[in-house]
Design an enzyme around this catalytic site. Sequence first.
Site, PDB file in Angstrom:
ATOM      1  N   ASP A 246       0.761 -14.739  -9.505  1.00  0.00           N
ATOM      2  CA  ASP A 246       1.459 -13.498  -9.841  1.00  0.00           C
ATOM      3  C   ASP A 246       1.871 -13.501 -11.315  1.00  0.00           C
ATOM      4  O   ASP A 246       2.526 -14.436 -11.775  1.00  0.00           O
ATOM      5  CB  ASP A 246       2.700 -13.429  -8.934  1.00  0.00           C
ATOM      6  CG  ASP A 246       3.431 -12.117  -8.991  1.00  0.00           C
ATOM      7  OD1 ASP A 246       2.776 -11.091  -9.224  1.00  0.00           O
ATOM      8  OD2 ASP A 246       4.663 -12.126  -8.776  1.00  0.00           O
ATOM      9  N   HIS A 247       1.484 -12.459 -12.070  1.00  0.00           N
ATOM     10  CA  HIS A 247       1.885 -12.322 -13.482  1.00  0.00           C
ATOM     11  C   HIS A 247       1.571 -13.554 -14.318  1.00  0.00           C
ATOM     12  O   HIS A 247       2.447 -14.090 -15.009  1.00  0.00           O
ATOM     13  CB  HIS A 247       3.389 -12.013 -13.602  1.00  0.00           C
ATOM     14  CG  HIS A 247       3.745 -10.656 -13.109  1.00  0.00           C
ATOM     15  ND1 HIS A 247       3.471  -9.512 -13.828  1.00  0.00           N
ATOM     16  CD2 HIS A 247       4.320 -10.249 -11.946  1.00  0.00           C
ATOM     17  CE1 HIS A 247       3.886  -8.468 -13.123  1.00  0.00           C
ATOM     18  NE2 HIS A 247       4.388  -8.885 -11.982  1.00  0.00           N
TER      19      HIS A 247
ATOM     20  N   GLY B 202       6.948  -4.707  -7.583  1.00  0.00           N
ATOM     21  CA  GLY B 202       8.329  -4.255  -7.559  1.00  0.00           C
ATOM     22  C   GLY B 202       8.665  -3.451  -6.319  1.00  0.00           C
ATOM     23  O   GLY B 202       9.237  -2.369  -6.395  1.00  0.00           O
TER      24      GLY B 202
ATOM     25  N   SER C 158      10.767  -4.253  -3.862  1.00  0.00           N
ATOM     26  CA  SER C 158      12.127  -4.418  -3.328  1.00  0.00           C
ATOM     27  C   SER C 158      12.970  -3.175  -3.608  1.00  0.00           C
ATOM     28  O   SER C 158      12.820  -2.536  -4.646  1.00  0.00           O
ATOM     29  CB  SER C 158      12.797  -5.647  -3.947  1.00  0.00           C
ATOM     30  OG  SER C 158      12.170  -6.823  -3.489  1.00  0.00           O
TER      31      SER C 158
HETATM   32 ZN   LIG Z   1       5.097  -7.953 -10.357  1.00  0.00          ZN
END
Ligand SMILES: [Zn+2]
Length: 303
Positions: free
Chosen positions: A91-92, A226, A228
Amino acid sequence: MSLTISQIRANTLRARHLYQRTRRQGFAVGAFNIDNQETLIAICRAAQKLNSPVLVEVSDGEVKAIGLENIRDMVDNYKDEYGIEMYINLDHSPSVDDCKRAIDAGFEFIHIDISQANHDATTEEIIEKTREVVEYAKFTGALVESEPHYFGGSSNVHTEGIDFEEIKKTFSTPEGIKSFVDATGIDTFAAAIGNLHGKYPVPKVLDLELLQQLRDVSDVQISLHGGSGTPLHYFEEAAKIGVSKININSDMRYAFRKTLEKVLAEHPDEYAVVKLMPEVYGEVQKVVEEKIQAFGSAGKSVV
Ligand SMILES: [Zn+2]
């Protein structure tokens, strides 16, 4: 134990089939961050209970905390133990070299994010480095995800509100998705439609009309970061429109920490903290189950 190249290729092929199923059957698969073993257990239990495919994902910091090979081994061991369909997403990732290491370790999904590592990175630089990862990933068949710009927020609990007008300036555009996918050859485009990293005191608002426009102009897989703090109905609609993957981190971290603080306060004389952990991962499991239900991936596992 390292995986053989044929085992890695079999895994990436299954991962590609999963993405095809998300599109045909109108569900999204959750990508859940881990920074410890208990959180991985919570994800496995939720996946097993709901018969759902899941992605476990690790950011650069989480890779450094646990170790690339340890993550691969833990996921493979639990995958067998629980009999579930589970994959790993980097991730990222801030660099091409880190992506290559994860591809070598057999990660099925790779997210290269040059713009987050360097907010001033030029479009040309982002495209060039993303292409390098896309080319390298062809050896194992790993799926590569990217986006053309810096993505807002951070995976934490925020006290400030959301400046919706400011966020709108960073939204993906139909022209942008098309040109970026054509230039890079990525498998998955991380769309910005109001999704934002972290948990905020106000609910997020997703622009589903824009999502439909993005869906209409390109055949690329679409992911939403994102997730959440987003009202769940957005996920149901986004999955139907054609989002394949939704990332969740902060909601799980929040449940983990709040529950840990509670059980520690309730048991001040217990030093075998391991005995207190089932309640902690039980609460994280509830978060994962709620997302799985909203994403529509319950019952969609193929093992
Ligand atoms: Zn992310």
